[in-house]
Design an enzyme around this catalytic site. Structure first.
Site, mmCIF file in Angstrom:
data_model
loop_
_atom_site.group_PDB
_atom_site.id
_atom_site.type_symbol
_atom_site.label_atom_id
_atom_site.label_comp_id
_atom_site.label_asym_id
_atom_site.label_seq_id
_atom_site.Cartn_x
_atom_site.Cartn_y
_atom_site.Cartn_z
ATOM 1 N N ASN A 82 0.858 -1.183 0.000
ATOM 2 C CA ASN A 82 0.000 0.000 0.000
ATOM 3 C C ASN A 82 0.895 1.235 0.000
ATOM 4 O O ASN A 82 2.034 1.186 0.464
ATOM 5 C CB ASN A 82 -0.880 0.009 1.254
ATOM 6 C CG ASN A 82 -1.833 1.191 1.279
ATOM 7 O OD1 ASN A 82 -2.456 1.518 0.259
ATOM 8 N ND2 ASN A 82 -1.955 1.856 2.419
ATOM 9 N N HIS B 64 0.753 5.173 1.387
ATOM 10 C CA HIS B 64 -0.024 6.010 2.298
ATOM 11 C C HIS B 64 0.618 7.396 2.371
ATOM 12 O O HIS B 64 1.829 7.507 2.603
ATOM 13 C CB HIS B 64 -0.083 5.379 3.690
ATOM 14 C CG HIS B 64 -0.879 6.210 4.646
ATOM 15 N ND1 HIS B 64 -2.256 6.245 4.621
ATOM 16 C CD2 HIS B 64 -0.496 7.081 5.595
ATOM 17 C CE1 HIS B 64 -2.683 7.092 5.538
ATOM 18 N NE2 HIS B 64 -1.635 7.615 6.143
ATOM 19 N N SER C 256 4.669 7.001 2.489
ATOM 20 C CA SER C 256 5.261 5.719 2.883
ATOM 21 C C SER C 256 4.690 4.604 2.027
ATOM 22 O O SER C 256 3.483 4.549 1.786
ATOM 23 C CB SER C 256 4.912 5.391 4.348
ATOM 24 O OG SER C 256 5.244 6.448 5.220
ATOM 25 N N ASP D 108 -2.886 0.823 8.043
ATOM 26 C CA ASP D 108 -1.694 1.653 7.854
ATOM 27 C C ASP D 108 -0.585 1.334 8.868
ATOM 28 O O ASP D 108 0.202 2.216 9.227
ATOM 29 C CB ASP D 108 -2.050 3.154 7.926
ATOM 30 C CG ASP D 108 -3.030 3.554 6.842
ATOM 31 O OD1 ASP D 108 -3.007 2.941 5.759
ATOM 32 O OD2 ASP D 108 -3.834 4.478 7.079
HETATM 33 C C1 GAR Z 1 -2.528 8.811 -3.084
HETATM 34 O O1 GAR Z 1 -2.114 10.045 -2.562
HETATM 35 C C2 GAR Z 1 -2.353 7.723 -2.068
HETATM 36 O O2 GAR Z 1 -1.225 7.903 -1.264
HETATM 37 C C3 GAR Z 1 -3.621 7.847 -1.272
HETATM 38 O O3 GAR Z 1 -4.615 8.110 -2.234
HETATM 39 C C4 GAR Z 1 -4.035 8.816 -3.322
HETATM 40 C C5 GAR Z 1 -4.418 8.132 -4.612
HETATM 41 O O4 GAR Z 1 -4.020 8.895 -5.717
HETATM 42 N N1 GAR Z 1 -3.907 6.671 -0.541
HETATM 43 C C6 GAR Z 1 -4.497 6.665 0.646
HETATM 44 O O5 GAR Z 1 -4.869 7.668 1.207
HETATM 45 C C7 GAR Z 1 -4.700 5.287 1.247
HETATM 46 N N2 GAR Z 1 -5.316 5.389 2.535
HETATM 47 P P1 GAR Z 1 -4.083 8.276 -7.177
HETATM 48 O O6 GAR Z 1 -5.484 7.677 -7.355
HETATM 49 O O7 GAR Z 1 -3.888 9.456 -8.079
HETATM 50 O O8 GAR Z 1 -3.003 7.265 -7.295
#
Ligand code: GAR
Length: 209
Positions: A107, A109, A136, A145
């Site tokens: 994942n 985060h 991370s 997480d």
């Molecule tokens: C990213 O910033 C990722 O780190 C976050 O969602 C976004 C997805 O962006 N993930 C989380 O918050 C997981 N809990 P994307 O759809 O443009 O890749």
């Protein structure tokens, strides 16, 4: 090439980074399928444009978390992935599901874990007067997480940063460290043992990108 299934819920810019790097041969990865729990996720269009099977599996069509996760697991496993990559997949996962993919699910985060687990990480980092923020990559465990961290990247928080400007800076870092982490896994340099992450048999995390 490493067979990967990517799970998304939204824009899929991290998915795009993985697609681009795999198509250019920069990472030894073949994305077998993309699955979204939201049918309108733009990432599904990105997958289709790249010729990758794209599935929408809405959690709203299931009456429990268990039944959704079971259906998701069946769909994923039709592709026999060696690695499952969560790329903005905004669902809490059941313990059974996380155990099934233990050591083979990553994942990303948007915080410097263990700080700011959960949602709204950019806003919370600013409100907490943090000087630094970042992102991370970690192995997924049952606790949200909290799995073993693999790689982190940092950025400074400037006085004029907003959650949006910070999110943009963090996204740019994400697009570097996520493909790199997946590449390490494909090269079998990144391993998981007894709840811990290792790169070339050395305990992680590594910081400093
Ligand atoms: C990213 O910033 C990722 O780190 C976050 O969602 C976004 C997805 O962006 N993930 C989380 O918050 C997981 N809990 P994307 O759809 O443009 O890749």
């Amino acid at each position: 090439k490493l067979a990967v299934v990517v799970l998304i819920s939204g824009s899929g810019s991290n998915l795009q980074a993985l697609i681009d790097q795999s198509l250019h041969g920069a990472i030894d990865v073949e994305i077998k399928a993309v699955i979204s729990n939201k049918s309108d996720a733009y990432g599904l269009e990105r997958a289709k444009s790249a010729g990758i099977p794209a599935h929408a599996l809405s959690h709203k069509d299931f009456d429990s978390r268990d039944s959704f996760d079971n259906a998701l697991q069946s769909l994923i496993d039709q592709y026999n992935p060696e690695l499952v990559v969560l790329a903005g997949f905004m669902r809490i996962l059941t313990e059974d599901f996380t155990r099934h993919y233990e050591g083979r699910m990553l994942n990303i985060h948007p915080s410097l874990l263990p700080k700011f687990k959960g949602l709204d990480t950019h806003k919370r980092a600013i409100e907490a007067n943090e000087k630094e923020h970042g992102v991370s990559v970690h192995f997924v465990s049952a606790e949200l997480d909290a799995g073993a961290v693999i790689l982190q990247a940092k950025t400074n928080i400037e006085a004029n940063d907003t959650p949006e400007t910070l999110a943009n800076k963090v996204h740019a870092l994400e697009h570097k460290i996520y493909p790199l982490s997946v590449h390490w896994f494909a090269q079998k340099r990144l391993t998981f043992d007894n709840g811990k992450a290792f790169l070339d048999n050395k305990a992680l995390p590594t910081t400093g990108i």
